[in-house]
Design a protein around this motif. Structure first.
Motif, short mmCIF file in Angstrom:
data_model
loop_
_atom_site.label_atom_id
_atom_site.label_comp_id
_atom_site.label_asym_id
_atom_site.label_seq_id
_atom_site.Cartn_x
_atom_site.Cartn_y
_atom_site.Cartn_z
N SER A 136 0.83 -1.20 0.00
CA SER A 136 0.00 0.00 0.00
C SER A 136 0.87 1.26 0.00
N GLY A 137 2.07 1.20 0.56
CA GLY A 137 2.98 2.32 0.47
C GLY A 137 3.38 2.61 -0.97
N ILE A 138 3.67 1.55 -1.71
CA ILE A 138 4.02 1.72 -3.12
C ILE A 138 2.84 2.24 -3.91
N ILE A 139 1.65 1.70 -3.63
CA ILE A 139 0.44 2.17 -4.34
C ILE A 139 0.13 3.61 -3.96
N PHE A 140 0.28 3.96 -2.68
CA PHE A 140 0.05 5.35 -2.25
C PHE A 140 1.02 6.29 -2.96
N TRP A 141 2.27 5.86 -3.08
CA TRP A 141 3.26 6.68 -3.77
C TRP A 141 2.87 6.88 -5.24
N PHE A 142 2.43 5.81 -5.90
CA PHE A 142 2.00 5.94 -7.31
C PHE A 142 0.79 6.86 -7.44
N ARG A 143 -0.13 6.77 -6.50
CA ARG A 143 -1.34 7.60 -6.57
C ARG A 143 -1.07 9.07 -6.30
N THR A 144 -0.05 9.38 -5.52
CA THR A 144 0.14 10.76 -5.09
C THR A 144 1.41 11.42 -5.59
#
Length: 139
Positions: A130-138
């Motif tokens: 989720s950290g990687i996904i959060f980084w991609f999203r933001t």
């Protein structure tokens, strides 16, 4: 760092990470066991509903303020800040969920160390994804 951290992005990243583990990682890792990938994915899905939803709710309520605080105190690059903050949240949520596991199932059946291991391994995997996904999203 002038980055606006939204709880919506944080929660969606957790949901996407659970779905990624449910749909991709579990069926692929089941190739090393005797179970079929679909069966292993369904078993994980059931356990994710039983254990994962309360953990995700705790991560949204407790973890987001912790994430925001840790993120605000760090002064590294954005990706490192996100990953360190998610790791900090995962450690705190793993402790909270292990205490909840002991409260629900009792100390007789599981010691705290076993409960911490049972709850922290999937929590760490989902937190880093989720950290990687959060980084991609933001980013």
């Amino acid at each position: 760092m002038n980055v606006e951290l939204k709880i919506k992005d944080f929660v969606f990243a957790m949901i996407y990470a659970y779905l990624l583990v449910f749909a991709v990682v579990i069926p692929l890792s089941a190739g090393w066991s005797d179970q079929s990938g679909v069966f292993a994915g369904l078993v994980f899905g059931v356990y994710a509903l039983i254990f994962g939803l309360p953990v995700m709710l705790a991560a949204a309520l407790i973890g987001y303020p912790v994430f925001k605080y840790i993120f605000g105190t760090l002064s590294f690059k954005y990706f490192v800040n996100v990953m360190v903050s998610c790791t900090g949240v995962a450690v705190i949520i793993a402790l909270v969920s292990a205490l909840g596991f002991i409260a629900v199932f009792g100390e007789r059946h599981q010691g705290f160390g076993v409960a911490l291991m049972i709850m922290s391994i999937p929590t760490m995997v989902v937190a880093l994804l989720s950290g990687i996904i959060f980084w991609f999203r933001t980013k």
